[in-house]
Enzyme design. Structure first.
Site, PDB file in Angstrom:
ATOM      1  N   GLU A 143      -6.414  -7.832  -0.555  1.00 42.41           N
ATOM      2  CA  GLU A 143      -6.781  -7.918   0.862  1.00 42.41           C
ATOM      3  C   GLU A 143      -8.286  -7.718   0.951  1.00 42.41           C
ATOM      4  O   GLU A 143      -8.777  -6.590   0.922  1.00 42.41           O
ATOM      5  CB  GLU A 143      -6.086  -6.847   1.704  1.00 42.41           C
ATOM      6  CG  GLU A 143      -4.621  -7.112   1.931  1.00 42.41           C
ATOM      7  CD  GLU A 143      -3.968  -6.046   2.800  1.00 42.41           C
ATOM      8  OE1 GLU A 143      -4.681  -5.392   3.596  1.00 42.41           O
ATOM      9  OE2 GLU A 143      -2.749  -5.859   2.660  1.00 42.41           O
ATOM     10  N   GLU A 182       0.837  -1.207   0.000  1.00 44.21           N
ATOM     11  CA  GLU A 182       0.000   0.000   0.000  1.00 44.21           C
ATOM     12  C   GLU A 182       0.867   1.251   0.000  1.00 44.21           C
ATOM     13  O   GLU A 182       0.634   2.186   0.776  1.00 44.21           O
ATOM     14  CB  GLU A 182      -0.944   0.009   1.211  1.00 44.21           C
ATOM     15  CG  GLU A 182      -2.084  -0.979   1.124  1.00 44.21           C
ATOM     16  CD  GLU A 182      -3.157  -0.726   2.181  1.00 44.21           C
ATOM     17  OE1 GLU A 182      -2.865  -0.097   3.207  1.00 44.21           O
ATOM     18  OE2 GLU A 182      -4.300  -1.154   1.963  1.00 44.21           O
TER      19      GLU A 182
HETATM   20  C1  GLA Z   1      -3.958  -2.568   5.080  1.00 47.03           C
HETATM   21  C2  GLA Z   1      -2.578  -3.194   5.169  1.00 47.03           C
HETATM   22  C3  GLA Z   1      -2.594  -4.462   5.983  1.00 47.03           C
HETATM   23  C4  GLA Z   1      -3.387  -4.286   7.247  1.00 47.03           C
HETATM   24  C5  GLA Z   1      -4.797  -3.840   6.901  1.00 47.03           C
HETATM   25  C6  GLA Z   1      -5.672  -3.638   8.109  1.00 47.03           C
HETATM   26  O1  GLA Z   1      -4.660  -3.126   4.097  1.00 47.03           O
HETATM   27  O2  GLA Z   1      -2.041  -3.444   3.899  1.00 47.03           O
HETATM   28  O3  GLA Z   1      -1.271  -4.802   6.275  1.00 47.03           O
HETATM   29  O4  GLA Z   1      -2.768  -3.339   8.046  1.00 47.03           O
HETATM   30  O5  GLA Z   1      -4.736  -2.617   6.249  1.00 47.03           O
HETATM   31  O6  GLA Z   1      -5.749  -4.761   8.882  1.00 47.03           O
END
Ligand code: GLA
Length: 584
Positions: free
Chosen positions: A234, A158
């Site tokens: 995700e 991210e």
């Molecule tokens: C983002 C991050 C993950 C995690 C989620 C929340 O997507 O990429 O590593 O922190 O948020 O759980």
């Protein structure tokens, strides 16, 4: 040899369209003897792939080190994925977020203030290169191109939510390729604003991170990437918890409908988390969007497979959804074995400060804790004060207990924004400082911990502090010094902290347990020396998960670091987990 590539519309396994049905399991949050069990249960839910991050700071606790044994044996974890007939996705960071201490970045990196964070600053890149070399020595031979399970490899994490340094991303890509990565490289970003573009490069496959409104998010992704398979890297089907909040849950049927929408749209998915596991020891991260919020010990995440590896209603709802689209094994995991509760009494304790850590005198302003060469847990500061008054700091990271000539005189908590304490008179000041978890998201990544100066007593700087790290890796000295509680003292006499209390309990053999610490205030618990994590009366979680393999046949030891005081000398082993009340 098998191949895995990115086609115009699909992922291609041996040139044939392939849908990734992945679930996240972080090997570093699960006892290694339980890895195979969790992976098997992912397969039984209908998944074909396991995704994991790699936490740099765990593998590299001090500069120049790389540990990959026991619970950090990434190679073995990937081999178990292969043994189960599944594929693997590896996300080595170097930054991973994940509610993990410092988002996986080693705190030692930032002892040198010139080192950049998640950027193309040369000092940072040099450290990243050394780390990637070590990780890729484990991952590269396990790629599908070499007969292994790994089909995809993520660049950063991210990144679009943090920066837009393309030279940094390019460096990670070039480095990965040079070290032998030949499976598709991808990035994941939130489908908002310019994050997808900022966090990626034209040559990388782009995926999204989201937990709802699949059609809208996938359309956003498609606009930014006209060809190639759509993937939610995700799929947030649950969420993490911070101390002092409710336990987050999502309705199983609602989450299952979201999963159905993704699969119906033809997308690939990585369920975040399939099985969350536990932030053992001091490994939890924290958020800070103006208010510091450390993550709790449980990383249950309201995931389909619970923290202790049991199928939940969500597990069966997801299995049903997957079965609508793909074949699913007929076998289903067994339900949690029934346990009986039991009560254990601590029999003696040692005051923590009666065995103080070795300290070093640091001339000048109060230093951050990193000066000790230790990067997690508890520290002791000491200084002689000539008189009393108001002692203030510019910040306390994260929680400081003050003792004057051994007597508690106050607590300062970062969460509450506190930074001034009244010291009644002169004397020897000791400060027990807890690093409650390094921030894992946003601009505060890489910040120092400890008493952040200047330390001012009535406006005049206090200098020349001593500091040392409290070593809880071995509890031997505390156990040896423990004085038994006098006979006849009632159980509700309680225990004064900060102290380490000890109990022995018998077991028939290995088996999961749930340690319940009602009446205890705040600290950490240890089973046979293994730090099972932080507990705190403010909740939400009421039990700490004790993985079965930690328990042995015969006598076992429970140790409790209590920072304040307990209303009882008893703890109990509960019949099941209690990760806290939700908001319903
Ligand atoms: C983002 C991050 C993950 C995690 C989620 C929340 O997507 O990429 O590593 O922190 O948020 O759980």
């Amino acid at each position: 040899m098998d191949t895995f590539t990115i086609g115009d519309q699909d992922f291609l396994l041996n040139d044939r369209p392939f849908r990734i049905l992945s679930g996240a399991i972080h090997y570093f949050r699960v006892h290694p003897d339980l890895w195979a069990d969790r992976i098997r249960k992912a397969r039984l839910m209908g998944l074909n792939t396991i995704e994991t991050y790699v936490p740099w700071n765990e593998h590299s606790p001090v500069p120049g080190s790389f540990v990959a044994e026991g619970g950090l044996d990434l190679g073995r974890f990937l081999d178990l994925v292969a043994d189960s007939g599944m594929h693997a996705i590896v996300r080595p960071g170097p930054y991973i977020c994940a509610e993990w201490d410092s988002g996986g970045l080693p705190a030692w990196l930032f002892s040198d203030p010139t080192v950049g964070v998640r950027s193309s600053e040369p000092g940072y890149l040099a450290a990243v290169s050394a780390y990637m070399e070590a990780v890729l020595a484990l991952v590269v031979p396990r790629q599908i191109s070499r007969g292994g399970p790994v089909i995809m490899f993520q660049i950063e994490n991210e990144y679009g939510a943090y920066g837009s340094d393309k030279a940094y991303l390019q460096h990670l890509v070039d480095l990965s390729k040079r070290l032998g990565v030949d499976v598709p490289l991808f990035t994941c970003d939130q489908p908002f604003g310019t994050m997808i573009e900022d966090g990626s490069l034209p040559e990388l496959h782009k995926t999204g991170t989201f937990g709802s409104r699949a059609d809208e998010r996938l359309a956003f992704l498609r606009e930014r990437q006209p060809t190639g398979p759509l993937m939610c890297a995700e799929f947030w089907n649950g969420w993490f918890d911070n101390w002092g909040t409710h336990h987050h849950t999502t309705d199983a049927a609602v989450s299952a409908a979201e999963l159905d929408a993704l699969l119906t749209a033809g997308a690939s998915v990585n369920i975040y988390m399939f099985h969350g596991g536990t932030n053992f020891g001091f490994s939890n991260g924290a958020n800070d969007k103006g208010i510091y919020e450390p993550t709790i010990t449980s990383y249950d995440y309201d995931a389909p497979l619970s923290e202790d590896g049991q199928p939940t209603a969500k597990y069966f709802a997801f299995r049903d959804v997957i079965a609508k689209h793909f074949p699913v094994p007929s076998e289903v995991p067994a339900a949690r074995p029934s346990l009986t509760s039991s009560v254990v009494s601590v029999s003696g304790s040692t005051p923590l400060l009666s065995i103080p850590p070795a300290t070093q005198l640091v001339p000048g302003p109060v230093p951050p804790v990193e000066i000790t060469g230790h990067y997690r847990g508890f520290y002791l500061y000491e200084v002689m004060l000539q008189g009393g008054g108001v002692l203030s700091f510019s910040e306390v990271r994260d929680r400081a207990q003050f003792f004057l000539d051994g007597v508690p005189v106050g607590v300062l908590s970062r969460e509450a924004g506190e930074r001034a304490v009244v010291i009644p008179h002169g004397g020897r000041l000791q400060v027990l400082l807890e690093d409650q978890g390094r921030v894992n998201y946003g601009q505060r990544i890489g910040e120092a911990k400890g008493l952040i100066g200047p330390a001012l007593l009535n406006g005049v700087e206090v200098v020349d502090w001593e500091i040392g790290a409290v070593d809880l890796k071995s509890l031997d000295a505390f156990r040896d010094a423990a004085l038994p509680f006098p006979d006849g003292h009632p159980a509700h006499a309680g225990v004064a902290g900060p102290s380490l209390s000890f109990a022995t309990f018998e077991a028939d053999g290995p088996g999961d347990r749930f340690l319940r610490l009602d009446g205890w205030t705040k600290g950490n618990a240890f089973i046979n020396g293994f730090n099972i994590g932080r507990y705190w009366s403010r909740g939400p979680q009421r039990t700490l998960y004790v993985p079965g393999p930690l328990i042995r046949e015969g006598a076992n030891e429970l140790a409790i670091l209590e920072l304040h005081g307990s209303a009882t000398r008893e703890v109990s082993f509960a019949v099941g987990p209690d990760v806290g009340p939700d908001e319903k």
